[in-house]
Design an enzyme around this catalytic site. Structure first.
Site, PDB file in Angstrom:
ATOM      1  N   CYS A  95      -5.310  -2.744  11.746  1.00 38.56           N
ATOM      2  CA  CYS A  95      -5.124  -1.428  12.355  1.00 38.56           C
ATOM      3  C   CYS A  95      -5.952  -1.289  13.633  1.00 38.56           C
ATOM      4  CB  CYS A  95      -5.450  -0.334  11.335  1.00 38.56           C
ATOM      5  SG  CYS A  95      -4.796   1.297  11.758  1.00 38.56           S
ATOM      6  N   HIS A 193      -3.123  -1.688   5.511  1.00 37.73           N
ATOM      7  CA  HIS A 193      -4.326  -1.575   4.696  1.00 37.73           C
ATOM      8  C   HIS A 193      -3.936  -1.947   3.263  1.00 37.73           C
ATOM      9  CE1 HIS A 193      -6.458   0.519   7.936  1.00 37.73           C
ATOM     10  NE2 HIS A 193      -5.364   1.240   8.117  1.00 37.73           N
TER      11      HIS A 193
END
Length: 241
Positions: A95, A193
């Site tokens: 990310c 994630h």
């Protein structure tokens, strides 16, 4: 690798470590342990001098705008990470880590910041956050389907020096051309994630094989993980139709 110990660097978990990203280090160490291979975790904090260049694998997690800017500033103090990449050492960026490793990113105040340029990827804010489960078909040989959880505003465009980690089956990913993540050499980035390596052991093992320079003996997936992956893949593919 020193002797039978693989050195795993967890880079700036005090700045970049949302949604359990530091769990990726635990996954890698355990998968080595199951194979009788030792490991050593090297935690690099923002209070340290710089990133060491002698580790075998580097992990960079996600974070907010302010944390990303601070991370780039820290990582520019020394060339340890860059030199490691030049020597083919694998890096996983999650990310915000993707954006930090990229060529540039734009923060919420409209300011453009230079990244480290280790992957050819530029990021700007989108119109709305991408939140929820994401599934992609990986471009990396033998990795197959990848699943994870995304929560980001960024929309990432890849340049000719990188290619996507996967093709989006469900979710947003990069938000551009059905791409998710970025790969340049042994630098692998994703918006997933989870932590991503707990949910995708084949990707974990590929990174470890790059780190030690040889194939690893296969491991059976725990029944719970098989059930999760089967359920996620079935639901995502069904929703795609």
């Amino acid at each position: 690798m020193t002797g039978d110990r693989v050195r795993i660097a967890l880079v700036l978990p005090d700045l970049l470590g949302t949604y359990g990203d530091r769990g990726n280090a635990i996954v890698l160490a355990q998968r080595l342990r199951w194979r009788g291979i030792g490991s050593r975790l090297v935690t690099v904090l923002s209070s340290d001098d710089a990133v060491p260049e002698d580790c075998d694998l580097y992990l960079i997690g996600g974070g907010e705008d302010v944390a990303q800017v601070a991370a780039v500033r820290f990582l520019r103090r020394g060339a340890g990470l860059t030199r490691a990449v030049e020597h083919g050492v694998p890096v996983l960026g999650i990310c915000g880590g993707l954006q930090v490793l990229g060529t540039s990113f734009v923060t919420g105040d409209g300011q453009r910041h230079e990244g480290l340029g280790l992957v050819d990827a530029s990021t700007e804010p989108g119109r709305g956050r991408a939140i929820g489960e994401v599934t992609t078909q990986s471009t990396l040989g033998g990795v197959g389907m990848l699943t994870g959880f995304e929560n980001h505003l960024g929309r990432t465009t890849l340049g000719p020096g990188s290619h996507a980690l996967g093709r989006v089956v469900r979710g947003t990913g990069n938000g551009v051309e059905e791409a998710e993540g970025a790969v340049s050499g042994h630098v692998v980035c994703t918006y997933m994630h989870g932590p991503v390596l707990a949910r995708n052991p084949k990707l974990a093992d590929l990174l470890l094989e790059w780190a030690i320079g040889e194939p690893l003996a296969p491991l059976p997936d725990p029944p719970e993980l098989k059930a999760l992956r089967t359920e996620r893949t079935r639901v995502h593919v069904r929703n795609r139709k």
